[in-house]
Design an enzyme around this catalytic site. Structure first.
Site, PDB file in Angstrom:
ATOM      1  N   LEU A   1       0.824  -1.213   0.000  1.00  0.00           N
ATOM      2  CA  LEU A   1       0.000   0.000   0.000  1.00  0.00           C
ATOM      3  C   LEU A   1       0.856   1.258   0.000  1.00  0.00           C
ATOM      4  CD1 LEU A   1      -2.714  -1.063   2.632  1.00  0.00           C
ATOM      5  CD2 LEU A   1      -2.861  -1.163   0.142  1.00  0.00           C
TER       6      LEU A   1
ATOM      7  N   GLY B   1       8.043   8.199   5.250  1.00  0.00           N
ATOM      8  CA  GLY B   1       8.564   8.465   6.591  1.00  0.00           C
ATOM      9  C   GLY B   1       9.405   7.308   7.071  1.00  0.00           C
TER      10      GLY B   1
ATOM     11  N   LYS C   1       2.156  -2.843   9.175  1.00  0.00           N
ATOM     12  CA  LYS C   1       3.066  -1.704   9.046  1.00  0.00           C
ATOM     13  C   LYS C   1       4.458  -2.194   9.412  1.00  0.00           C
ATOM     14  CE  LYS C   1       1.891   2.518   9.762  1.00  0.00           C
ATOM     15  NZ  LYS C   1       1.479   3.836  10.320  1.00  0.00           N
TER      16      LYS C   1
ATOM     17  N   ASP D   1      -0.958  14.709  13.818  1.00  0.00           N
ATOM     18  CA  ASP D   1      -0.873  14.656  12.346  1.00  0.00           C
ATOM     19  C   ASP D   1      -2.276  14.536  11.738  1.00  0.00           C
ATOM     20  OD1 ASP D   1       0.453  14.777   9.946  1.00  0.00           O
ATOM     21  OD2 ASP D   1       0.987  12.655   9.887  1.00  0.00           O
TER      22      ASP D   1
END
Length: 690
Positions: free
Chosen positions: A41, A45, A65, A163
């Site tokens: 995906l 960062g 992740k 964020d």
């Protein structure tokens, strides 16, 4: 079917029947013999993200992740590692919140850190903005309501997200908002100051204190929320403005909007975007209170009293008036509340009942001219209702009866009535509803649009319904069957207004791309594009003879076009001092009405001369219409009221107050007896004019 987890792999696509990636040679992994990476995906960062399947949960989708920092130096790597671990801790801390992804696992494998979380099936708001165009105020209000409730819980757990931006907000298939990516989040402590110069968050969305010194407060998340709302309303990334103006852009953010917002929402965004965090809202709860102010207390209604004369046989009917507590007459501009007074709240004395009964018995002709509903109430008949009456310029005039249709699950943007006066059409978010105007019963719901239905129109023969939407399309429907005939796609921007020529051959649409398009209604082919406006075309109307097109625009001008030559008539171009929101033409084709801000102007359509300026609304006038007899102008406003004006004298006749939120659209039935209004309060109201 596995996806390569090597962060350096240039082609980590799905591979089958092999143990190693054919592109980079890295082994294909099933993490913990449970999580199967299925698709990359992307990422940025310090993390890459993969769609995966959980073998232990019947191959349920999840998200992996992977810690893949793109930083140099020991300090940078250490900080990135801390942030990755913090995300896992924040997700675990926030637990099973239905609008925050659930942490499923956090572990190290193959010398790398992994975080597995719940998969959210939906689209982030940046993608939605790019595909469907800018958001309406209604959608922004829904977003604020949803996201503020999430932030309230997050901040109560002493977590600062740091964020907030459109990419980190996903709208699920059920319409609910989900806040994702807690990778920049921080635990709130007594003193929150990171290393000087540290920048956490995203440019344009991060507040000044976070940009300069790494300070994190709940007010910082609220700033990001305000910047997000601005981006979705304007289509402009706040960082683009910041690069040119620094934080000065927050002082004039309204200048960049494609359509104005209400004063109420504008004030909320002003405070969210304040440069000084101490001047912003202190909490998400404070913003929610500003977004949902308590209703203003309604003053108690005075009972309506009919005073019977001492000698009814000789008193002329003109002397039989309604007594009021104040001796002075009510000024004509005082709003009339269309609010029913229950009969049970009016308790006449025994003497009054007897006097009224004698009056009715002895004077049948006079009785016929009396206020029958009030007389019946005074006789004590249970269940009857009486509507307030006032003396208006010496004439006894009753306020309108009102009926409410609770129609949509979102604000109602547009309403229209068929030429035969039998069918009412209302447009809302993604849906169009058809109603029997006489009974108020729903006929059917039409679905197919993927955004707000901003405008609806019905052909003169009553067979074809046209709908324009913020999804950048125009749809044609068979009004009788509800079947879609065809879709006309505008590639560039949202459709704000549609109308049909009196001969039923030409469809005209106005768009946020500043242009007007003419279409063949029968074939759906585009005939012509009219250019000349420098901002969104908000409203279009055609004269009864079919020769002149009028367009109103956010560029503050009204333009007139010759429909035969497709050319502008420059001598009749007129300017307002603000964005034009609505235009309407009188049935005789001689008079043009236009609204901008909280005023309405009346023009001679033939000469371009201004006739009247109507003032009285306290907020944007969103819609205007003219009665079939050409005598009355109707205006709907964001101040939640509808006003009726004498078109000849320019005087206000009365104000109808019944909606609990902004009035977005008004129209009148062909026989002139029924006024219909659509509102942000998700209802349509029917007002009986006679």
């Amino acid at each position: 079917m596995l996806c390569c987890l090597n962060p350096a792999c240039q082609n980590p696509s799905v591979h089958d029947s092999t143990k190693y990636c054919p592109d980079c040679g890295a082994p294909l992994l099933i993490l913990r013999n449970r999580y199967c990476p299925a698709k990359s995906l992307g990422g940025g960062g310090f993390a890459k993200t993969y769609l995966a399947e959980d073998v232990d949960k019947l191959r349920e989708k999840c998200v992996i992740k992977q810690f893949a920092p793109q930083v140099q130096g020991t300090a940078g790597l250490q900080k990135a590692t801390e942030l990755f671990e913090q995300e896992a801790r924040r997700l675990q801390q926030l637990g099973e919140h239905p609008q925050i992804p659930t942490l499923l696992a956090y572990f190290q494998e193959d010398s790398r850190l992994y975080l597995v979380q719940q998969f959210i099936d939906g689209q982030n708001l940046l993608d939605e903005l790019q595909q469907q165009g800018t958001f309406s105020e209604g959608k922004i209000r829904d977003l604020l309501q949803d996201l503020l409730n999430i932030l309230q819980v997050v901040h109560q757990q002493k977590v600062i997200h740091r964020d907030i931006k459109p990419e980190n907000i996903i709208q699920r298939g059920d319409g609910k908002i989900v806040l994702i990516d807690f990778g920049a989040s921080k635990q709130l402590t007594q003193t929150i100051v990171a290393t000087q110069g540290t920048m956490i968050g995203s440019f344009g969305y991060a507040p000044l204190e976070q940009m300069q010194g790494g300070e994190a407060y709940p007010a910082g998340d609220l700033y990001g929320l305000g910047a997000t709302c601005f981006h979705l309303l304007s289509g402009i990334h706040p960082w683009e403005l910041w690069k040119r103006q620094g934080y000065g852009w927050v002082a004039n953010w309204r200048e960049n909007l494609q359509q104005p917002v209400s004063q109420e929402l504008g004030q909320i965004l002003d405070k969210l975007l304040h440069e000084d965090y101490q001047q912003r809202y202190g909490s998400a709860q404070e913003v929610l209170q500003a977004l949902n102010p308590p209703p203003k207390p309604v003053p108690p209604t005075q009972p309506v009293i009919i005073t019977p004369p001492s000698s009814p046989s000789v008193v002329p009917p003109t002397q039989l008036a309604i007594s009021t507590p104040a001796p002075s007459p009510v000024p004509p501009t005082v709003p009339i509340q269309a609010q029913a007074i229950p009969a049970a709240s009016i308790k006449p004395s025994a003497k009054t009942k007897i006097a009224t009964k004698n009056l009715l018995t002895q004077n049948p002709k006079l009785t016929k001219r009396l206020l029958v509903g009030a007389a019946i109430t005074l006789l004590g008949l249970v269940g009857s209702q009486i509507y307030g009456y006032v003396r208006y310029q010496g004439v006894l005039s009753n306020s309108f009866s009102e009926r409410t249709l609770p129609v949509h699950s979102s604000l109602v943007r547009s309403v229209a009535i068929s030429p035969d006066g039998k069918t009412l059409v209302s447009g809302g978010y993604k849906t169009i509803k058809l109603w029997n105007l006489e009974t108020g019963k729903e006929i059917r719901t039409l679905t197919g649009h993927s955004g707000n239905v901003s405008s609806v129109a019905i052909s003169p023969d009553g067979k074809t319904l046209v709908s324009g939407s913020e999804d950048k399309t125009i749809k044609l429907w068979n009004l009788e069957t509800g079947k879609e005939i065809r879709t006309l796609t505008r590639d560039s921007d949202l459709v704000s207004s549609v109308t049909i020529s009196p001969d039923g051959k030409t469809l005209v649409s106005g768009s946020a791309d500043n242009n007007i398009k003419l279409w063949n209604l029968e074939t759906g082919e585009e005939i012509s594009t009219l250019t000349g406006h420098s901002d969104k075309v908000s409203s279009v109307a055609i004269s009864p003879d079919g020769k002149t097109l009028v367009s109103g625009s956010y560029d503050k001008t009204i333009k007139l076009w010759n429909l035969e030559t497709k050319k502008e008539i420059p001598t009749l171009t007129k300017k307002h001092s603000d964005s034009v929101s609505s235009v309407a033409i009188s049935p005789d084709g001689k008079t043009l009405a236009s609204s901008a801000d909280n005023t309405i102007k009346l023009w001679n359509l033939l000469t371009g001369e201004k006739i009247h300026t109507f003032t009285g609304h306290s907020d944007l006038v969103s819609s205007v219409a003219i009665s079939p007899d050409g005598k009355t102008l109707i205006s709907g406003s964001w101040d939640k009221t509808i006003k009726l004006w004498n078109l000849e004298t320019g005087k206000e006749i009365r104000t109808l107050a019944g909606h609990s939120d902004k009035v977005s659209s008004v129209t009148i039935s062909p026989d002139g007896k029924t006024l219909v209004s659509g509102s942000w309060d998700e209802t349509v109201k029917l007002w009986q004019l006679e």
